[in-house]
Design an enzyme around this catalytic site. Structure first.
Site, PDB file in Angstrom:
ATOM      1  N   ASP A  97      62.867 -18.373  70.701  1.00 44.89           N
ATOM      2  CA  ASP A  97      61.530 -18.550  71.265  1.00 44.89           C
ATOM      3  C   ASP A  97      60.801 -19.642  70.478  1.00 44.89           C
ATOM      4  OD1 ASP A  97      58.422 -17.483  70.989  1.00 44.89           O
ATOM      5  OD2 ASP A  97      59.230 -17.301  73.001  1.00 44.89           O
ATOM      6  N   THR A 109      56.998 -22.315  75.980  1.00 46.88           N
ATOM      7  CA  THR A 109      56.598 -22.783  74.641  1.00 46.88           C
ATOM      8  C   THR A 109      57.567 -23.830  74.092  1.00 46.88           C
ATOM      9  OG1 THR A 109      57.751 -20.858  73.721  1.00 46.88           O
ATOM     10  CG2 THR A 109      55.385 -20.662  74.009  1.00 46.88           C
ATOM     11  N   THR A 110      58.843 -23.728  74.462  1.00 50.02           N
ATOM     12  CA  THR A 110      59.822 -24.736  74.003  1.00 50.02           C
ATOM     13  C   THR A 110      59.673 -26.029  74.801  1.00 50.02           C
ATOM     14  OG1 THR A 110      61.324 -22.911  73.503  1.00 50.02           O
ATOM     15  CG2 THR A 110      62.276 -25.098  73.566  1.00 50.02           C
ATOM     16  N   ASP A 147      57.491 -12.052  76.841  1.00 49.22           N
ATOM     17  CA  ASP A 147      57.574 -13.202  77.757  1.00 49.22           C
ATOM     18  C   ASP A 147      57.699 -12.722  79.199  1.00 49.22           C
ATOM     19  OD1 ASP A 147      57.314 -15.039  75.808  1.00 49.22           O
ATOM     20  OD2 ASP A 147      59.406 -15.667  75.726  1.00 49.22           O
TER      21      ASP A 147
END
Length: 551
Positions: A59, A92-93, A390
């Protein structure tokens, strides 16, 4: 004429072209940390946190918040991941990789002495057009169709560690989020952070994980003779201590006769008895308080067959109130019949491992729930918790906005193709900076292909040709992150919430524009760090890169 020193001699300063290149190098260094964490074939990162614990995850936000960086631009990049996680909970990545690539795409224009304002102008035009393309290719789904919503959640979990139990995790996330939904005047409130608690208990199998129609918490009864299992309990929730009042500051009592001491003890006992009588007359089966319960109060409760729990967390008490329909009372003399919760079907205390847990379940209309996670080790449970959070966010996004857009890099490639086609109508240098955004957006499909070991140039060329052939019809073609081939997302079934995709592109472009506007970095020396600069390029490879670039 002698130079006048305005700044302290200990101050480090980088300005102009060097500061801009330093920022770009720092941003690229942060993006490279998590580049391999994108897609279903993502690699895990093992990070040692500040407390000496191990974080094992892919994550983006969880990795970057444990990374200690010194460069201000790198810190700004890490904040992007945090804000993305808080706003939409996913992507988020992608946002870090995209922001790093956008800054990398601006580097050749800065080398050619193009003013940053012109680059930013092209980027912001591209942002407006990109958001229009996302709206156009978005597809609405039926929010009330469980199978469709679970398919979207499964696409998100496909890139996570818990992918092997995706059916179970998707159902857990859907059931938990659906439980806490409250609709008022056409407005949906989904507060799973407060009302859907994840309880991790090491041991057992992951398949034993479940969503309780109620709540559980790590507490045991206060007296061994109290009931450990109650059917259809009447539950009273308190926010006051059931013991004698202690002075807020130091208090001295001077006793001159033996009778006075006896009288003081009797007054304390009478005070506790009056509080217990206020409770007992409503005939509750279970009393839960956030404060303490004295031995005398326990004695009265046992006599009247009442079970008591003490020192429950405020957050847990709020969940119990939502689950069983009770109201938290602050004073025992203010209790009313309507404050008693009767919505729960079962209260019981169970021992799991070495700990005792209270379960309040079989609630009629619970608006709070507990997700019970079982697993082999704490590291596995922590990673599954991050994954399921998530999934919660994806489920919430789907229930709030039913529009979806294709995953697998299809949306980015569709936007890229549109921007390339439109760039020919833009006059001046902005045309080329506008096209830079189109090139940068290809980083998502390219990284997906790299991470699954495909022939990147071949696959990307095929995908580019497919989108160029018919931009409208082939807008849903992307890369299968498992096999490394191009595929229609309608066939593969990988869709992402439109809110996540638009937030990712918006955040990445705006952050790139913000860092491009910086032309001066001034940093003092911190005494705590023994003379190490608090700003300036401290990341590996970020400090020497501009000098090499200028050579």
């Amino acid at each position: 004429m002698q130079n006048v020193l305005v700044l302290n001699t200990n101050t480090k300063r980088e300005s102009g072209h060097k500061a801009q290149l330093n920022n770009i190098m720092a941003a690229k260094a942060v993006a490279d940390i998590i580049r391999t964490c994108l897609g279903p074939r993502a690699m895990l990162k093992m990070v040692l946190d500040a407390m000496g614990g191990i974080v094992l995850t892919n994550d983006g936000n969880a990795i970057l918040r444990e990374v200690d960086v010194n460069h201000p631009a790198a810190k700004s990049m890490i904040d992007l991941s945090r804000s993305q996680d808080e706003n939409v909970g996913d992507g988020t990545t992608s946002v870090i990789i995209l922001a790093g690539e956008l800054l990398h795409a601006a580097e050749p224009w800065l080398e050619k002495k193009i003013h940053p304002r012109i680059i930013i102008g092209g980027y912001l035009k591209a942002l407006d057009d990109a958001l229009n393309v996302i709206d156009r290719i978005g597809v609405k789904i039926n929010q009330s169709d469980r199978a469709e919503v679970i398919k979207i959640i499964k696409a998100s979990l496909g890139t996570k560690f818990s992918n092997m139990w995706s059916d179970l995790m998707c159902n857990l996330a859907y059931d938990a989020v659906k439980t806490v939904v409250i609709e008022e005047d056409g407005r949906k409130e989904i507060d799973f952070k407060r009302y859907a608690k994840i309880e991790k208990i090491p041991g057992g199998e992951i398949n034993d994980s479940t969503v309780l129609a109620g709540v559980m918490f790590n507490k045991d009864i206060t007296h061994p003779q109290m009931r450990r299992e109650i059917r259809n309990p009447r539950i009273l929730l308190l926010d006051c201590p059931l013991e004698y009042k202690k002075a807020e500051s130091q208090m001295n009592i001077e006793v001159t006769e033996e009778g006075q001491w006896t009288q003081i003890l009797r007054l304390e006992e009478e005070y506790i008895k009056s509080m217990c009588d206020d409770i007992i007359k409503f005939k509750p089966d279970l009393v839960i308080t956030e404060k303490g319960v004295s031995d005398l109060a326990q004695h009265y409760f046992v006599k009247h067959n009442i079970t008591a729990l003490r020192r429950l967390r405020k957050t847990d008490n709020n969940r119990v109130a939502r689950a069983c329909g009770a109201t938290i009372v602050n004073r025992t003399d203010e209790i009313q019949e309507s404050d008693i919760g009767t919505g729960a079907g079962l209260f019981k205390v169970e021992k799991i491992g070495d700990e005792y847990f209270c379960f309040i379940t079989e609630c009629k209309d619970p608006k709070a729930c507990t997700v019970l996670l079982r697993g082999g080790t704490k590291d596995v449970l922590n990673e599954i918790e991050r994954n399921i959070l998530d999934a919660f966010n994806v489920a919430r996004n789907v229930l709030q906005d039913a529009r979806m857009c294709p995953g697998g890099g299809a949306t980015e490639m569709a936007i890229s193709q549109y921007l390339i086609n439109k760039s020919s109508s833009i006059q001046g240098i902005e045309q080329w900076t506008y096209r830079s955004v189109a090139t940068a957006l290809e980083v998502i499909p390219r990284t997906l292909a790299q991470n699954c070991g495909a022939k990147v140039i071949k696959v990307l060329t095929e995908l580019r040709a497919k989108h160029a052939q018919d931009p409208e019809k082939n807008a849903t073609w992307g890369i299968d992150g498992n096999k490394g081939v191009i595929v229609d997302m309608h066939t593969l079934g990988v869709w992402e919430p439109l809110a996540v995709k638009s937030e990712t592109i918006k955040t990445a472009i705006e952050a790139a524009c913000l860092l491009l506007r910086v032309d001066d970095i001034v940093s003092g020396l911190s005494k705590k760090q023994g003379g190490r600069p608090t700003g300036g390029a401290q990341m590996e490879g970020a400090e020497d890169a501009p000098e090499n670039a200028q050579d």
